[in-house]
Motif scaffolding. Sequence first.
Motif, PDB file in Angstrom:
ATOM      1  N   ALA A 198       0.828  -1.211   0.000  1.00 34.06           N
ATOM      2  CA  ALA A 198       0.000   0.000   0.000  1.00 34.06           C
ATOM      3  C   ALA A 198       0.860   1.258   0.000  1.00 34.06           C
ATOM      4  O   ALA A 198       0.459   2.297  -0.542  1.00 34.06           O
ATOM      5  CB  ALA A 198      -0.925  -0.003   1.218  1.00 34.06           C
ATOM      6  N   ALA A 199       2.059   1.185   0.594  1.00 34.39           N
ATOM      7  CA  ALA A 199       2.934   2.350   0.685  1.00 34.39           C
ATOM      8  C   ALA A 199       3.385   2.841  -0.683  1.00 34.39           C
ATOM      9  O   ALA A 199       3.751   4.009  -0.834  1.00 34.39           O
ATOM     10  CB  ALA A 199       4.151   2.035   1.552  1.00 34.39           C
ATOM     11  N   VAL A 200       3.366   1.962  -1.686  1.00 29.71           N
ATOM     12  CA  VAL A 200       3.785   2.357  -3.036  1.00 29.71           C
ATOM     13  C   VAL A 200       2.619   2.322  -4.019  1.00 29.71           C
ATOM     14  O   VAL A 200       2.826   2.453  -5.227  1.00 29.71           O
ATOM     15  CB  VAL A 200       4.928   1.443  -3.552  1.00 29.71           C
ATOM     16  N   SER A 201       1.388   2.175  -3.511  1.00 26.85           N
ATOM     17  CA  SER A 201       0.244   2.104  -4.421  1.00 26.85           C
ATOM     18  C   SER A 201      -0.942   2.895  -3.867  1.00 26.85           C
ATOM     19  O   SER A 201      -1.074   4.089  -4.151  1.00 26.85           O
ATOM     20  CB  SER A 201      -0.148   0.635  -4.668  1.00 26.85           C
ATOM     21  N   THR A 202      -1.787   2.250  -3.073  1.00 24.78           N
ATOM     22  CA  THR A 202      -3.026   2.902  -2.636  1.00 24.78           C
ATOM     23  C   THR A 202      -2.781   4.117  -1.750  1.00 24.78           C
ATOM     24  O   THR A 202      -3.544   5.090  -1.800  1.00 24.78           O
ATOM     25  CB  THR A 202      -3.914   1.892  -1.879  1.00 24.78           C
ATOM     26  N   ASN A 203      -1.733   4.095  -0.920  1.00 27.27           N
ATOM     27  CA  ASN A 203      -1.440   5.264  -0.086  1.00 27.27           C
ATOM     28  C   ASN A 203      -1.038   6.459  -0.929  1.00 27.27           C
ATOM     29  O   ASN A 203      -1.378   7.606  -0.617  1.00 27.27           O
ATOM     30  CB  ASN A 203      -0.328   4.936   0.917  1.00 27.27           C
ATOM     31  N   CYS A 204      -0.290   6.192  -2.003  1.00 24.12           N
ATOM     32  CA  CYS A 204       0.112   7.277  -2.906  1.00 24.12           C
ATOM     33  C   CYS A 204      -1.112   7.858  -3.620  1.00 24.12           C
ATOM     34  O   CYS A 204      -1.235   9.079  -3.775  1.00 24.12           O
ATOM     35  CB  CYS A 204       1.120   6.760  -3.922  1.00 24.12           C
ATOM     36  N   ARG A 205      -2.009   6.970  -4.033  1.00 21.46           N
ATOM     37  CA  ARG A 205      -3.238   7.438  -4.687  1.00 21.46           C
ATOM     38  C   ARG A 205      -4.085   8.256  -3.711  1.00 21.46           C
ATOM     39  O   ARG A 205      -4.648   9.298  -4.081  1.00 21.46           O
ATOM     40  CB  ARG A 205      -4.041   6.247  -5.213  1.00 21.46           C
TER      41      ARG A 205
END
Length: 247
Positions: A198-205
């Motif tokens: 999530a730190a490199v995907s959904t959190n960035c979004r």
Amino acid sequence: NSLTMCFSVGYSAVALNHVIDFKEKKQEIIKPVSPSELFPSLPIVQGTSKRIKVLTRLTLVVSDPSHCNLLRSTSANIRLYDIIAVFPKTEKLFHIACTTLDVDLVCINVTEKLPFYFRRPPVNMAIDRGIYFELLYTPAIKDSTMRRYTISNAISLMQICKGKVSSQSENKPLELRGPYDVANLGLLFGLSEGEAKAAVSTNCRATMLHGETRKSACGIVYTVKKPRKVEEEETAVPVCKKAKTQA
């Protein structure tokens, strides 16, 4: 260049970061340069037909409470940036950033031993406000001393922030790592496998959407297709058809 490197290792969005450190010299927040002026033709994201998304980001390094006044003001140039980040240098400024500043990211110093401990109340308030915390991972891959501080500081934060973090690299193509490599580094920082991804995907979004909300001063709505579960599909079939199929 760095943009080409981001594209080649699998990223679909990048942010052009403009850093202002008020301690070094007097600086003003300038209007961000449009990505279309720098990159007339953007590369296609690998495996898709979409072009890579380029955002603008402003990071303010604050070491005195007076530095926060710019973020509290209604500067026209601030509103033009897609993402606003703040890098607090003291515990007081960290508390202010988490509780009152209208930002999208709070950056954490990982290159030295922190002069203060992360406290749960301000961190929880930042999470409730939709703010994420950012760790710079490149020190962990180039120096043993900074690696120790990076892991130690990251674990201290992870014990409180429930995995609400994102990652960042410095502007050096050779030190850039792909999303899966960064997710693996997240395991060393105390993240679970899901939190590391999530730190490199959904959190960035989520950070990007928070920035859009901040700029609109109201809110945004986006839709996500919810996959149907097998159980739901079975119950949707009429009983008579089930009987025929089973027969």
